[in-house]
Design a protein around this motif. Structure first.
Motif, PDB file in Angstrom:
ATOM      1  N   GLY A   1      -1.664  21.869   6.695  1.00 22.97           N
ATOM      2  CA  GLY A   1      -2.125  23.071   7.565  1.00 22.97           C
ATOM      3  C   GLY A   1      -1.531  24.415   7.958  1.00 22.97           C
ATOM      4  O   GLY A   1      -1.486  24.574   9.469  1.00 22.97           O
ATOM      5  N   MET A   2      -0.425  24.616   7.404  1.00 21.19           N
ATOM      6  CA  MET A   2       0.026  25.733   7.482  1.00 21.19           C
ATOM      7  C   MET A   2      -0.404  26.685   6.721  1.00 21.19           C
ATOM      8  O   MET A   2      -0.430  28.684   7.379  1.00 21.19           O
ATOM      9  N   LEU A   3      -2.133  26.944   6.191  1.00 21.02           N
ATOM     10  CA  LEU A   3      -2.302  27.435   5.493  1.00 21.02           C
ATOM     11  C   LEU A   3      -3.129  28.086   6.267  1.00 21.02           C
ATOM     12  O   LEU A   3      -4.131  27.319   6.987  1.00 21.02           O
ATOM     13  N   ASP A   4      -3.637  29.993   6.734  1.00 27.18           N
ATOM     14  CA  ASP A   4      -5.088  30.127   6.948  1.00 27.18           C
ATOM     15  C   ASP A   4      -6.234  29.392   6.639  1.00 27.18           C
ATOM     16  O   ASP A   4      -6.281  29.493   5.730  1.00 27.18           O
ATOM     17  N   ARG A   5      -7.348  28.881   7.757  1.00 29.26           N
ATOM     18  CA  ARG A   5      -8.517  28.492   7.137  1.00 29.26           C
ATOM     19  C   ARG A   5      -8.989  29.261   6.369  1.00 29.26           C
ATOM     20  O   ARG A   5      -9.606  29.452   4.827  1.00 29.26           O
ATOM     21  N   ASN A   6      -9.436  30.397   6.319  1.00 23.87           N
ATOM     22  CA  ASN A   6      -9.906  31.012   5.721  1.00 23.87           C
ATOM     23  C   ASN A   6      -9.438  31.221   4.577  1.00 23.87           C
ATOM     24  O   ASN A   6     -10.597  31.457   3.221  1.00 23.87           O
ATOM     25  N   HIS A   7      -7.792  31.893   4.018  1.00 22.60           N
ATOM     26  CA  HIS A   7      -7.679  32.116   3.149  1.00 22.60           C
ATOM     27  C   HIS A   7      -7.248  31.231   1.881  1.00 22.60           C
ATOM     28  O   HIS A   7      -7.964  30.865   1.294  1.00 22.60           O
ATOM     29  N   GLY A   8      -7.317  30.005   2.671  1.00 22.60           N
ATOM     30  CA  GLY A   8      -6.980  28.595   1.992  1.00 22.60           C
ATOM     31  C   GLY A   8      -8.376  28.345   1.182  1.00 22.60           C
ATOM     32  O   GLY A   8      -8.351  27.960   0.355  1.00 22.60           O
ATOM     33  N   LEU A   9      -9.635  28.480   1.899  1.00 25.06           N
ATOM     34  CA  LEU A   9     -11.217  28.427   1.344  1.00 25.06           C
ATOM     35  C   LEU A   9     -11.175  29.419   0.543  1.00 25.06           C
ATOM     36  O   LEU A   9     -12.011  28.912  -0.358  1.00 25.06           O
ATOM     37  N   MET A  10     -11.219  30.695   0.946  1.00 25.91           N
ATOM     38  CA  MET A  10     -11.026  31.155  -0.085  1.00 25.91           C
ATOM     39  C   MET A  10     -10.114  30.792  -1.480  1.00 25.91           C
ATOM     40  O   MET A  10     -11.085  30.890  -2.916  1.00 25.91           O
ATOM     41  N   LEU A  11      -8.694  30.951  -1.588  1.00 27.45           N
ATOM     42  CA  LEU A  11      -8.414  30.354  -2.572  1.00 27.45           C
ATOM     43  C   LEU A  11      -8.742  29.105  -3.306  1.00 27.45           C
ATOM     44  O   LEU A  11      -8.983  29.061  -4.248  1.00 27.45           O
ATOM     45  N   GLY A  12      -9.503  27.677  -2.446  1.00 28.73           N
ATOM     46  CA  GLY A  12     -10.000  26.632  -2.928  1.00 28.73           C
ATOM     47  C   GLY A  12     -11.613  27.408  -4.176  1.00 28.73           C
ATOM     48  O   GLY A  12     -11.525  26.809  -5.020  1.00 28.73           O
TER      49      GLY A  12
ATOM     50  N   LEU B   1     -16.791  35.488  -1.623  1.00 24.83           N
ATOM     51  CA  LEU B   1     -16.689  36.629  -0.924  1.00 24.83           C
ATOM     52  C   LEU B   1     -17.481  36.749   0.709  1.00 24.83           C
ATOM     53  O   LEU B   1     -16.851  36.833   1.711  1.00 24.83           O
ATOM     54  N   GLY B   2     -18.166  35.420   0.188  1.00 28.24           N
ATOM     55  CA  GLY B   2     -19.120  35.008   1.639  1.00 28.24           C
ATOM     56  C   GLY B   2     -17.645  34.730   2.682  1.00 28.24           C
ATOM     57  O   GLY B   2     -17.809  35.031   3.793  1.00 28.24           O
ATOM     58  N   GLN B   3     -16.673  33.745   2.136  1.00 27.98           N
ATOM     59  CA  GLN B   3     -16.437  33.779   3.077  1.00 27.98           C
ATOM     60  C   GLN B   3     -15.274  34.534   3.512  1.00 27.98           C
ATOM     61  O   GLN B   3     -14.946  34.222   5.236  1.00 27.98           O
ATOM     62  N   TRP B   4     -14.763  35.769   3.033  1.00 28.19           N
ATOM     63  CA  TRP B   4     -14.241  36.301   3.447  1.00 28.19           C
ATOM     64  C   TRP B   4     -14.654  37.289   4.354  1.00 28.19           C
ATOM     65  O   TRP B   4     -14.341  37.610   5.458  1.00 28.19           O
ATOM     66  N   ALA B   5     -15.891  37.406   4.094  1.00 31.93           N
ATOM     67  CA  ALA B   5     -17.022  37.899   5.430  1.00 31.93           C
ATOM     68  C   ALA B   5     -16.701  37.462   6.543  1.00 31.93           C
ATOM     69  O   ALA B   5     -16.658  38.167   7.619  1.00 31.93           O
ATOM     70  N   LEU B   6     -16.595  36.002   6.913  1.00 33.30           N
ATOM     71  CA  LEU B   6     -16.644  35.160   8.235  1.00 33.30           C
ATOM     72  C   LEU B   6     -15.098  35.185   7.967  1.00 33.30           C
ATOM     73  O   LEU B   6     -14.943  34.342   9.083  1.00 33.30           O
ATOM     74  N   GLY B   7     -14.103  35.893   7.753  1.00 28.82           N
ATOM     75  CA  GLY B   7     -12.436  35.995   8.078  1.00 28.82           C
ATOM     76  C   GLY B   7     -12.624  35.840   9.804  1.00 28.82           C
ATOM     77  O   GLY B   7     -11.929  35.294  10.306  1.00 28.82           O
ATOM     78  N   GLY B   8     -12.666  37.002  10.136  1.00 26.61           N
ATOM     79  CA  GLY B   8     -12.995  37.142  11.944  1.00 26.61           C
ATOM     80  C   GLY B   8     -13.286  36.444  12.967  1.00 26.61           C
ATOM     81  O   GLY B   8     -12.577  35.784  13.385  1.00 26.61           O
ATOM     82  N   PRO B   9     -14.701  36.165  12.622  1.00 25.47           N
ATOM     83  CA  PRO B   9     -15.230  35.215  13.669  1.00 25.47           C
ATOM     84  C   PRO B   9     -14.286  33.575  13.037  1.00 25.47           C
ATOM     85  O   PRO B   9     -14.380  32.433  14.181  1.00 25.47           O
ATOM     86  N   VAL B  10     -13.992  33.104  11.863  1.00 20.36           N
ATOM     87  CA  VAL B  10     -13.911  32.380  11.840  1.00 20.36           C
ATOM     88  C   VAL B  10     -12.388  31.998  12.205  1.00 20.36           C
ATOM     89  O   VAL B  10     -12.001  31.112  13.003  1.00 20.36           O
ATOM     90  N   ARG B  11     -11.615  32.832  12.279  1.00 20.30           N
ATOM     91  CA  ARG B  11      -9.911  33.112  13.101  1.00 20.30           C
ATOM     92  C   ARG B  11     -10.572  32.685  14.442  1.00 20.30           C
ATOM     93  O   ARG B  11      -9.037  32.260  15.333  1.00 20.30           O
ATOM     94  N   ARG B  12     -11.198  33.887  14.836  1.00 22.60           N
ATOM     95  CA  ARG B  12     -11.404  33.373  16.377  1.00 22.60           C
ATOM     96  C   ARG B  12     -11.907  32.657  16.656  1.00 22.60           C
ATOM     97  O   ARG B  12     -11.244  31.646  17.987  1.00 22.60           O
ATOM     98  N   ARG B  13     -12.959  31.119  16.059  1.00 18.56           N
ATOM     99  CA  ARG B  13     -12.815  29.692  16.550  1.00 18.56           C
ATOM    100  C   ARG B  13     -11.912  29.270  16.469  1.00 18.56           C
ATOM    101  O   ARG B  13     -11.661  28.356  17.450  1.00 18.56           O
ATOM    102  N   VAL B  14     -10.969  29.264  15.272  1.00 17.75           N
ATOM    103  CA  VAL B  14     -10.322  28.246  15.104  1.00 17.75           C
ATOM    104  C   VAL B  14      -9.329  29.306  16.436  1.00 17.75           C
ATOM    105  O   VAL B  14      -8.235  27.714  16.878  1.00 17.75           O
ATOM    106  N   LEU B  15      -8.431  30.067  17.029  1.00 13.37           N
ATOM    107  CA  LEU B  15      -7.498  30.164  18.068  1.00 13.37           C
ATOM    108  C   LEU B  15      -8.534  29.147  18.954  1.00 13.37           C
ATOM    109  O   LEU B  15      -7.244  29.154  20.476  1.00 13.37           O
ATOM    110  N   GLU B  16      -9.379  29.452  19.299  1.00  9.78           N
ATOM    111  CA  GLU B  16     -10.534  28.539  20.511  1.00  9.78           C
ATOM    112  C   GLU B  16      -9.957  27.609  20.873  1.00  9.78           C
ATOM    113  O   GLU B  16      -9.392  26.483  21.088  1.00  9.78           O
ATOM    114  N   ALA B  17     -10.247  27.168  19.158  1.00  7.42           N
ATOM    115  CA  ALA B  17     -10.445  25.434  18.799  1.00  7.42           C
ATOM    116  C   ALA B  17      -8.952  25.062  19.218  1.00  7.42           C
ATOM    117  O   ALA B  17      -8.406  23.928  20.255  1.00  7.42           O
ATOM    118  N   SER B  18      -7.833  26.300  19.206  1.00  8.79           N
ATOM    119  CA  SER B  18      -6.811  25.212  18.997  1.00  8.79           C
ATOM    120  C   SER B  18      -5.213  25.851  20.621  1.00  8.79           C
ATOM    121  O   SER B  18      -4.962  25.081  20.400  1.00  8.79           O
TER     122      SER B  18
END
Length: 409
Positions: free
Chosen positions: A282-293, A390-407
Motif C-alpha cells: 500500500g505504500m508503493l505508488d500504484r504506477n511504480h509498483g505495476l511497472m516494477l512488476g 512503457l505503456g504503464q509509464w505513459a499512464l502515470g499522470g492519469p493513474v495518479r490523478r484517479r488514485v488521488l480522486e479515489a482516496s
C-alpha cells in the motif's frame, strides 16, 4: 512469569503480526477462508487432461479440443460475473457461480457421452470465474483504498497456498479414481458459496446503485481500457508458464518431475513473499509498483532463455513470480481505485476478460514462437513485458490523478 526479553519478543511479534494480518474486517477473513477452501478443493481442472485421456480414452487431439472449449467459456466468465455482481449483488454472483460450478463438476464426473462432455465443459468454463469480479468487488467494498493492496495480496496468498496443497493431494487421489476429485471440487465450491452468503454482507444502498450502470460506461473509461490492454500483454506472458514452459523444458531433456519442481517454486515464492511484503504494498505508488512488476516478469522470462537445468528454470520462475505478486495485487487495487462503486463488478469483469483472453491466446501464439526457437519465445515475452511497462509509464499522470480522486485527496 515472562522475563523482560520474552515479553519484549512477544510484543515485537504482536506488532509484526498486526502489521501483516491485522486491521482487516471479519467479512474479509470469511472471504479469505472461503477462497482457501475453494483452492484446496481445486482438483478437476488441473487434472482434466489426464481424466479425459486415461479415464475417458480421448485422443490428444480430442483433449485439445475440449480444453479449447473450456477456454472459450472462460473468456465469457468474468464479464458475465461482473454484470451479475453489479445488477443482482455480490453474493448472488459469487454463491450462484460457486453452486453452478459445483453442479457442473458433478455432471462432468458422471457424463458418459462425448457431446454431453463438451457441452458441460463449455458451461463449466463460463461458471468457473463468475465469482471473481464479485470477490474483488467485495474487497473494494470492505477495505479502504490504502489497505487494498495488502488485502488483494492476502487473497493471492490463499489461492497459492490452497492450490499448492490441492496439487499434492489431488495427484494422490487421482490414482485411486477420478470421481473423488469431482466430488471434492464440487463440495469445496458449495462451501465457499455458503460461507460468503452467510458471512459477507452486501454493500449498502448508499454505496451501490444496482439499477444504474452499463458495460458501455466502463468502455468509455480510457484509463481503464488502456490498463486492460497492458494487462492482456502480461497475461499472454504469464500463461506461458502453464503452456509452453513444460514443452521448452522437455526439449531441453528435462523430465516432467522437473517442471513440477519449477512450478512449485512459483507457489512457494508467493506463500513466503506475501506475508513479508503484503503490508508494504500500500505504500508503493500504484504506477511504480505495476511497472516494477512488469519489468520483473520480463526479466524472469528473459532469464528463461538462458536456463538449461531445473535450477536455472527455478531461478527464472522465482524472479517473475515477484513480478506476479506486484502485478496481481496492485493491478486489482488499481481497478478498485478506477471503478465507481456501482460499476465495480463490471470493471473487474473487464479486467478479468484480459486474463481470459490471455489464457486463450497464449497457447496459440506461444507454441508458434516456440517452433521458431525457445529464445525467440522468451525474448518476445520479455519485450511484451517491457512494452507493457512503457505503456504503464505513459499512464502515470492519469493513474495518479484517479488514485488521488479515489482516496478523496
Amino acid at each position: 512469569m515472562w522475563t523482560k526479553q520474552e515479553a519484549g519478543a512477544a510484543r515485537h511479534f504482536s506488532v509484526i503480526f498486526k502489521a501483516r494480518f491485522g486491521g482487516l474486517p471479519r467479512p474479509f477473513w470469511i472471504l479469505w477462508a472461503g477462497t482457501l477452501v475453494n483452492r484446496l478443493g481445486t482438483m478437476v481442472i488441473p487434472f482434466l487432461s489426464f481424466y479425459l485421456s486415461l479415464e475417458r480414452g480421448f485422443t490428444a487431439t480430442e483433449v485439445g479440443v475440449v480444453l479449447a472449449v473450456l477456454g472459450v467459456g472462460s473468456v465469457l466468465s468474468q464479464p458475465i460475473g461482473g454484470v451479475i455482481a453489479d445488477r443482482w449483488g455480490r453474493r448472488v454472483a459469487l454463491t450462484g457461480g460457486m453452486l453452478a460450478t459445483g453442479a457442473l463438476m458433478l455432471t462432468l464426473g458422471y457424463a458418459e457421452s462425448t457431446p454431453v462432455t463438451v457441452v458441460v465443459v463449455f458451461l463449466l468454463g463460463v461458471t468457473l470465474d463468475l465469482f471473481r469480479p464479485a470477490s474483488q468487488a467485495i474487497v473494494a467494498d470492505l477495505i479502504p483504498a490504502e489497505g487494498r493492496p495488502r488485502a488483494f495480496g492476502m487473497l493471492l496468498w490463499a489461492v497459492n497456498l490452497g492450490f499448492a496443497l490441492s496439487m499434492a493431494l489431488g495427484g494422490a487421489l487421482a490414482r485411486e479414481g477420478f470421481l473423488t476429485l469431482f466430488w471434492i471440487d464440487a463440495l469445496s465450491c458449495a462451501l465457499f458459496g455458503v460461507l460468503v452468503w452467510r458471512g459477507v454482507p452486501e454493500p449498502s444502498a448508499q454505496q451501490v446503485k444496482t439499477s444504474q450502470g452499463r458495460v458501455a460506461d466502463v468502455l468509455r473509461d480510457r484509463v481503464m481500457v488502456a490498463f486492460v490492454c497492458l494487462t492482456l500483454l502480461c497475461a499472454f506472458v504469464f500463461v506461458q508458464a502453464l503452456t509452453t514452459l513444460p514443452l521448452a523444458m522437455e526439449r531441453n531433456g528435462l523430465p516432467t518431475s522437473s517442471y513440477g519442481l519449477v512450478m512449485a517454486v512459483n507457489g512457494l515464492t508467493v506463500v513466503v513473499l506475501q506475508p513479508l511484503l503484503g503490508h508494504r504494498l500500500g505504500m508503493l505508488d500504484r504506477n511504480h509498483g505495476l511497472m516494477l512488476g512488469m519489468v520483473l516478469m520480463g526479466a524472469g522470462n528473459a532469464a528463461t532463455a538462458w536456463a538449461s537445468g531445473t535450477l536455472g528454470y527455478g531461478a527464472a520462475v522465482a524472479v517473475w513470480t515477484v513480478g506476479e505478486v506486484l502485478l496481481t495485487s496492485i493491478g486489482s487495487t488499481l481497478v478498485a481505485d478506477l471503478a465507481p462503486a456501482h460499476l465495480r463488478g463490471r470493471y473487474n469483469g473487464l479486467y478479468g476478460l484480459a486474463w481470459g483472453l490471455g489464457t486463450f491466446t497464449a497457447p496459440l501464439g506461444g507454441t508458434r514462437l516456440l517452433e521458431a526457437g525457445a529464445p525467440v519465445l522468451w525474448y518476445t515475452c520479455a519485450a511484451l513485458c517491457g512494452a507493457a511497462a512503457l505503456g504503464q509509464w505513459a499512464l502515470g499522470g492519469p493513474v495518479r490523478r484517479r488514485v488521488l480522486e479515489a482516496s478523496g485527496a
